[in-house]
Design a protein around this motif. Structure first.
Motif, PDB file in Angstrom:
ATOM      1  N   ARG A   1       0.839  -1.194   0.000  1.00 62.52           N
ATOM      2  CA  ARG A   1       0.000   0.000   0.000  1.00 62.52           C
ATOM      3  C   ARG A   1       0.882   1.256   0.000  1.00 62.52           C
ATOM      4  NH1 ARG A   1      -5.375  -0.780   1.264  1.00 62.52           N
ATOM      5  NH2 ARG A   1      -5.178  -2.475   2.760  1.00 62.52           N
ATOM      6  N   LYS A   2       1.933   1.137   0.821  1.00 66.13           N
ATOM      7  CA  LYS A   2       2.832   2.273   1.004  1.00 66.13           C
ATOM      8  C   LYS A   2       3.703   2.501  -0.233  1.00 66.13           C
ATOM      9  CE  LYS A   2       5.722   3.756   4.855  1.00 66.13           C
ATOM     10  NZ  LYS A   2       6.415   3.125   5.984  1.00 66.13           N
ATOM     11  N   HIS A   3       4.196   1.402  -0.824  1.00 68.45           N
ATOM     12  CA  HIS A   3       5.106   1.521  -1.985  1.00 68.45           C
ATOM     13  C   HIS A   3       4.406   0.985  -3.220  1.00 68.45           C
ATOM     14  CE1 HIS A   3       8.367   2.183   0.935  1.00 68.45           C
ATOM     15  NE2 HIS A   3       7.825   1.158   1.608  1.00 68.45           N
TER      16      HIS A   3
ATOM     17  N   GLN B   1      -5.540  -9.503  -0.649  1.00 66.25           N
ATOM     18  CA  GLN B   1      -5.758  -8.110  -0.236  1.00 66.25           C
ATOM     19  C   GLN B   1      -4.975  -7.138  -1.114  1.00 66.25           C
ATOM     20  OE1 GLN B   1      -5.614  -7.284   3.913  1.00 66.25           O
ATOM     21  NE2 GLN B   1      -7.070  -8.930   4.397  1.00 66.25           N
ATOM     22  N   ILE B   2      -3.748  -7.528  -1.478  1.00 63.88           N
ATOM     23  CA  ILE B   2      -2.927  -6.655  -2.335  1.00 63.88           C
ATOM     24  C   ILE B   2      -3.607  -6.476  -3.691  1.00 63.88           C
ATOM     25  CG2 ILE B   2      -0.713  -6.489  -3.594  1.00 63.88           C
ATOM     26  CD1 ILE B   2       0.507  -8.027  -1.121  1.00 63.88           C
ATOM     27  N   ARG B   3      -4.170  -7.608  -4.213  1.00 63.21           N
ATOM     28  CA  ARG B   3      -4.800  -7.558  -5.532  1.00 63.21           C
ATOM     29  C   ARG B   3      -5.990  -6.596  -5.560  1.00 63.21           C
ATOM     30  NH1 ARG B   3      -1.005  -8.289  -8.490  1.00 63.21           N
ATOM     31  NH2 ARG B   3      -0.242 -10.363  -8.955  1.00 63.21           N
ATOM     32  N   GLN B   4      -6.534  -6.337  -4.353  1.00 60.51           N
ATOM     33  CA  GLN B   4      -7.689  -5.425  -4.319  1.00 60.51           C
ATOM     34  C   GLN B   4      -7.295  -3.996  -4.680  1.00 60.51           C
ATOM     35  OE1 GLN B   4      -9.606  -5.897  -0.516  1.00 60.51           O
ATOM     36  NE2 GLN B   4     -10.156  -8.033  -0.973  1.00 60.51           N
ATOM     37  N   PHE B   5      -6.024  -3.663  -4.437  1.00 63.64           N
ATOM     38  CA  PHE B   5      -5.621  -2.279  -4.805  1.00 63.64           C
ATOM     39  C   PHE B   5      -4.464  -2.244  -5.794  1.00 63.64           C
ATOM     40  CE2 PHE B   5      -3.488  -3.384  -0.821  1.00 63.64           C
ATOM     41  CZ  PHE B   5      -2.153  -3.145  -1.081  1.00 63.64           C
TER      42      PHE B   5
ATOM     43  N   GLY C   1      -1.590 -28.827  -5.580  1.00 64.42           N
ATOM     44  CA  GLY C   1      -2.674 -27.913  -5.251  1.00 64.42           C
ATOM     45  C   GLY C   1      -2.143 -26.581  -4.780  1.00 64.42           C
ATOM     46  N   ASP C   2      -0.865 -26.577  -4.306  1.00 61.34           N
ATOM     47  CA  ASP C   2      -0.280 -25.324  -3.830  1.00 61.34           C
ATOM     48  C   ASP C   2      -0.274 -24.286  -4.937  1.00 61.34           C
ATOM     49  OD1 ASP C   2       0.086 -26.336  -1.409  1.00 61.34           O
ATOM     50  OD2 ASP C   2       2.279 -26.462  -1.481  1.00 61.34           O
ATOM     51  N   LYS C   3       0.176 -24.790  -6.101  1.00 64.24           N
ATOM     52  CA  LYS C   3       0.334 -23.864  -7.229  1.00 64.24           C
ATOM     53  C   LYS C   3      -1.019 -23.253  -7.601  1.00 64.24           C
ATOM     54  CE  LYS C   3       2.457 -23.604 -11.756  1.00 64.24           C
ATOM     55  NZ  LYS C   3       3.184 -24.341 -12.774  1.00 64.24           N
ATOM     56  N   GLU C   4      -2.006 -24.137  -7.723  1.00 63.89           N
ATOM     57  CA  GLU C   4      -3.351 -23.688  -8.095  1.00 63.89           C
ATOM     58  C   GLU C   4      -3.886 -22.679  -7.082  1.00 63.89           C
ATOM     59  OE1 GLU C   4      -2.315 -26.787  -8.240  1.00 63.89           O
ATOM     60  OE2 GLU C   4      -2.446 -27.116 -10.409  1.00 63.89           O
ATOM     61  N   LYS C   5      -3.630 -23.022  -5.806  1.00 59.18           N
ATOM     62  CA  LYS C   5      -4.170 -22.145  -4.757  1.00 59.18           C
ATOM     63  C   LYS C   5      -3.544 -20.755  -4.811  1.00 59.18           C
ATOM     64  CE  LYS C   5      -5.137 -23.745  -0.452  1.00 59.18           C
ATOM     65  NZ  LYS C   5      -4.865 -24.602   0.726  1.00 59.18           N
ATOM     66  N   THR C   6      -2.239 -20.731  -5.075  1.00 62.94           N
ATOM     67  CA  THR C   6      -1.568 -19.423  -5.117  1.00 62.94           C
ATOM     68  C   THR C   6      -2.063 -18.611  -6.315  1.00 62.94           C
ATOM     69  OG1 THR C   6       0.242 -20.438  -6.324  1.00 62.94           O
ATOM     70  CG2 THR C   6       0.562 -20.162  -3.967  1.00 62.94           C
ATOM     71  N   LEU C   7      -2.274 -19.343  -7.451  1.00 63.97           N
ATOM     72  CA  LEU C   7      -2.761 -18.633  -8.637  1.00 63.97           C
ATOM     73  C   LEU C   7      -4.169 -18.099  -8.394  1.00 63.97           C
ATOM     74  CD1 LEU C   7      -1.438 -20.924 -11.522  1.00 63.97           C
ATOM     75  CD2 LEU C   7      -0.406 -18.844 -10.588  1.00 63.97           C
ATOM     76  N   GLU C   8      -4.952 -18.944  -7.725  1.00 61.91           N
ATOM     77  CA  GLU C   8      -6.327 -18.507  -7.410  1.00 61.91           C
ATOM     78  C   GLU C   8      -6.315 -17.270  -6.523  1.00 61.91           C
ATOM     79  OE1 GLU C   8      -8.684 -21.622  -5.594  1.00 61.91           O
ATOM     80  OE2 GLU C   8      -8.335 -22.859  -7.393  1.00 61.91           O
ATOM     81  N   ALA C   9      -5.354 -17.221  -5.582  1.00 62.44           N
ATOM     82  CA  ALA C   9      -5.293 -16.088  -4.643  1.00 62.44           C
ATOM     83  C   ALA C   9      -4.865 -14.792  -5.352  1.00 62.44           C
ATOM     84  CB  ALA C   9      -4.339 -16.408  -3.515  1.00 62.44           C
ATOM     85  N   GLY C  10      -4.246 -14.966  -6.543  1.00 57.14           N
ATOM     86  CA  GLY C  10      -3.859 -13.762  -7.283  1.00 57.14           C
ATOM     87  C   GLY C  10      -2.383 -13.688  -7.608  1.00 57.14           C
ATOM     88  N   CYS C  11      -1.618 -14.737  -7.236  1.00 59.45           N
ATOM     89  CA  CYS C  11      -0.190 -14.748  -7.551  1.00 59.45           C
ATOM     90  C   CYS C  11      -0.009 -14.951  -9.053  1.00 59.45           C
ATOM     91  CB  CYS C  11       0.522 -15.861  -6.803  1.00 59.45           C
ATOM     92  SG  CYS C  11       0.506 -15.632  -5.027  1.00 59.45           S
TER      93      CYS C  11
END
Ligand code: ADP
Length: 830
Positions: free
Chosen positions: A749-751, A774-778, A794-804
């Protein structure tokens, strides 16, 4: 006798001479001589006549004596008794039969009173008889009973008549006991008949051929009333329901033939058993009808039948298969459930028929249990397999109970059987699972011991040489050597951890396959160049063979898994070979099963399988372990294992991979000579997984090609943070370090100019997934690369789903990081 007759005749002569002399004195003087001669002649003739008469008389007397003798014999031995009695009944004379009737010797009976032998009841009769005999001159008779010596009653018929002089009487006695007995029997029989007729359960009647009632028993009279006689028999029945069809009157009476039928409702709704018998009655053909009231019996029978039906329904209604046996041990009943189960008929099962359905392996035990319990009349419980109508054998629990009737008599057995196949299966599964669990437990314990060794060894290397590195006087070469050892130990540990992670993923079913285009040649060549130095170091010749046509080298499969399988096999070959050679390679199997030869020009063949092999001249594997080595942890289980590195997981992982890709793996080996591992893969493995589109070359990326970045490293572990920082330093113009997900969000948020976030997933307060979301929201532009310690599916899929944007596994490998940099930042200029 002769003497007396001589004296008698002498007396007679004397009398005759005296008479004669008197007559002669009177008349002789008057007679002439001629007359005297004539008289003399007359006298002589008379004398001769008299002598002749005397002879006749003597003869007559002799005859009379003989007759008297005969009379005496007749009298004595006559079958009837003869008594000569006085008016008081005194016995004057009696014959032998008379004595016998009185039960005494004749000589003892003279002058005894006859009354003494007469029973008390008959004494009066006898007294009257005597009175009558002596009061008149007519023959009198009576019947009375005598007392015999055995105290048995003897009946006699007496007939008496007064003697001429009236002072005695002659009595004849005839034994009439038998006649009396017959009369009594007849009377008894008549009384019995009478009683029978009175007491017969219902009654009887007799009708003539025209149906006229000739006789009605009392029992029937009560129903028919007084006027029954003379009526027609069919007029007697109040309920007009007689089944007259059966009546023999229709077909004519047959003498002596009895026909019986059951008739309902003849009288007052009751049930009778009616029997008709043809007979002669009063000289004419007649029919005897006997009516027996069987209403109660029939009702009881009906109730019994109803009860039986009820019990049968009961037996057939439940899930149990029910049987019963008799005292002969043979089965005499099976319920419908049994028949439905076996698909047999009752006739097939009765007796010992059922036993044919018992599984041959269970039969002896089953029979022994039954017979042993039977002989002791004890309950029993047994399990056996019984042939089911479907054709399979099913498990049966058979509970046998001794069966006793109402008087406590042993009648055999009642058996209740239940299908326990499902329970048995579960039991079996549980048993197998238990065995597996115990086996796993044993293997795991052994594995842990081995793992401890496997992890400690590289760990010692890392910690020990890290410690040594701190020494101040180390030369540059020494430092490089120590660092090399630390790296080698690290990668050995990483390989163990990877194996553990892989086997966990496989076992939990989380291992996925990524199908893509793979060049088999490239793989083989890469592995060859990778392992060549190691093999050469051990003095082993490593070579490869590629029998594929160029068109066949491109297959669809999971590249990493193929690489892993080959790597593992070649690595093992080197590990378990002291000297000699190792050869590995691939050939194609066509539908015809042919394997291509090197340099073959055969074109257009239809290849289905690729067959890989890795052949060594190592220690070999004993026959009995050639299957076991593909089980996980198996190496740890070897008692005499050589001190070689390895967790015993490689082949288990390889087998799982081969199977996942649709192939098979096996080994041919001879102890002391070497082993050849084979595995097959379908030429075109099924595309059941999303194709991995992100392929990277194994070439280094030039750091220069990547612009300088502002990088945020979110990592709670200090050493990892440091390591990553060092790793990305080359690409960074600025690095910001945070330790929680919350701080990561704040920093972004700051940088807003942050280019790259290396996001750890497991962090305190807020994990990497949440922080990314949360980061992806802004900020949707910043490149977020997730880094996780565990490469779980499933790790990979989960991270991609989260926005990575991407994913990198820890510890971060330099080449992987380079590839990611190149992918996301290479074309960007500062
Ligand atoms: P490890 O890590 O012990 O090598 P693997 O699963 O790869 O585990 O192999 C299991 C066992 O199979 C080994 O411990 C070894 O006893 C045997 N084995 C595997 N490959 C070979 C080979 N090429 N020659 C002889 N034995 C081998």
């Amino acid at each position: 006798m002769k003497k007396s007759s001589q004296s008698e005749s002498a007396t007679l002569r004397q009398q005759a001479e005296e008479l004669l002399s008197k007559q002669v004195e009177k008349s002789i003087g008057k007679l002439s001589e001629a007359e005297i001669y004539k008289m003399l002649h007359e006298i002589q003739v008379h004398q001769i006549e008299l002598e002749l008469q005397n002879k006749e008389l003597i003869l007559a007397k002799e005859q009379a004596t003989t007759a008297f003798q005969k009379y005496i014999e007749l009298y004595d031995f006559a079958p009837s008794g003869y008594y000569t009695l006085t008016g008081k009944g005194e016995i004057l004379q009696l014959n032998l039969s008379g004595a016998k009737m009185l039960g005494k010797d004749r000589s003892q009976l003279k002058n005894w009173l006859f009354h003494l032998f007469v029973t008390d009841d008959s004494k009066q009769i006898f007294r009257l008889f005597l009175e009558k005999v002596f009061s008149g001159n007519v023959k009198e008779s009576c019947e009375l009973a005598l007392l015999t010596s055995e105290n048995l009653q003897q009946y006699i018929y007496l007939s008496g008549i007064l003697s001429d002089n009236g002072d005695q009487c002659y009595v004849t006695a005839t034994d009439v006991t038998e006649r009396k007995q017959s009369e009594s029997d007849l009377r008894t029989s008549n009384e019995l008949n009478e009683t029978l007729l009175q007491t017969i359960p219902f009654g009887m009647n007799i009708v003539d051929e025209k149906g006229n009632v000739l006789f009605v028993s009392e029992g029937l009279q009560q129903h028919f009333g007084a006027g029954a006689l003379g009526k027609k028999c069919w007029e007697l029945y109040r309920d007009n329901h007689l089944q007259c069809d059966y009546c023999p009157l229709h077909g004519g009476i047959k003498i002596g033939l009895t026909e019986t039928y059951e008739s309902h409702g003849i009288l007052n709704g009751r049930i009778f058993e009616v029997s008709h018998t043809g007979m002669i009655y009063n000289g004419q053909k007649a029919m005897l009808e006997i009516f027996i009231d069987v209403t109660e019996r029939k009702q009881a029978e009906f109730k019994l039948h109803e009860k039986e039906v009820q019990f049968r329904n009961l037996a057939n209604s439940g899930p149990a298969l029910i049987w019963t046996s008799g005292t002969d041990k043979l089965c005499n009943y099976f319920n419908e459930g049994w028949m439905a189960f076996t698909g047999h008929t009752l006739e097939q099962e009765l007796g010992n028929g059922w036993a044919e359905g018992v599984h041959p392996d269970d039969f002896d035990q089953c029979l022994a249990t039954y017979i042993a319990a039977f002989d002791r009349q004890e309950p029993f419980e047994m399990e056996y397999r019984l042939h089911h109508v479907s054709g399979e054998y099913r498990w049966i629990l058979d509970l046998g109970t001794p069966n006793y009737n109402s008087t406590g008599e042993f009648m055999g057995y009642i058996g209740n059987c239940f299908d326990i196949t499902e329970r048995k299966l579960v039991e079996q599964e549980l048993k197998t699972a238990k065995e597996h669990a115990e086996e796993s437990d044993r293997l795991k314990s052994a594995f842990l011991a081995n793992m401890s060794h496997e992890i400690r060894t590289p760990m010692n290397g890392i910690l020990g040489f890290a410690e040594l590195l701190k020494e101040p006087d180390l030369s540059g070469a020494q430092q490089q050597e120590y660092i090399r050892i630390i790296e080698k130990s690290g990668s050995r540990m990483l390989s163990i951890i990877n194996d553990i992670v892989d086997i966990s993923k496989i076992e939990s079913g989380l291992m996925k396959i990524n199908i893509g285009e793979v060049n088999v040649n490239e793989q083989i060549e890469f592995i060859y160049s990778f392992f060549k130095p190691e093999a050469e170091n051990k003095g082993i010749i490593l070579s490869f063979k590629n029998n594929l046509h160029s068109a066949e080298t491109q297959i669809t499969t999971d590249r990493e898994k193929l690489y892993s399988i080959l790597t593992n096999l070649v690595k093992n070959a080197i590990k378990y070979t002291k000297a000699g050679s190792i050869e590995f390679g691939v050939s194609a199997s066509s539908t015809t099963g042919s394997v291509s030869e090197p340099g073959s020009t055969e074109q257009g063949r239809s290849v289905e399988l690729l067959k890989f092999f890795v052949k060594d001249t190592g220690i070999g594997i004993s026959n009995n372990r050639q299957d076991a080595i593909f089980e996980r942890f198996i190496q740890a289980d070897i008692a005499d294992k050589m001190a070689r590195q390895g967790a015993g997981l490689g082949l288990a992982i390889s087998r799982a991979y081969v199977q996942m890709l649709g192939g098979k793996i096996w080994v041919e080996s001879e102890e002391g000579k070497g082993s050849t591992f084979y595995f097959t893969l379908p030429f075109h493995a099924k595309q059941n997984e999303k194709k991995d589109s992100q392929k990277f070359a194994f070439t280094d990326v030039q750091v220069d090609q990547v612009r300088k970045l502002k990088i945020l490293i979110a990592e709670d572990d200090e050493s990892s943070n440091q390591l990553i920082s060092i790793g990305v330093q080359k690409f960074a113009k600025e690095i910001i370090n945070v330790k929680t997900g919350t701080e990561a969000v704040e920093a972004c948020r700051k940088h807003s100019d942050i280019d790259l976030v290396l996001m750890d997933i497991q962090m305190p307060e807020m994990d990497g997934y949440k922080a990314t979301q949360q980061i992806r929201q802004f900020n949707t532009d910043v490149v977020i690369i997730a880094q996780t310690a565990f490469a779980l599916s499933g790790d990979k899929e989960k991270t991609l789903e989260a926005g990575c944007n991407d994913y990198i596994s820890k510890p971060i490998r330099k080449d992987e990081l380079m590839q990611l940099m190149q992918k996301y930042f290479s074309n960007m200029k500062e």
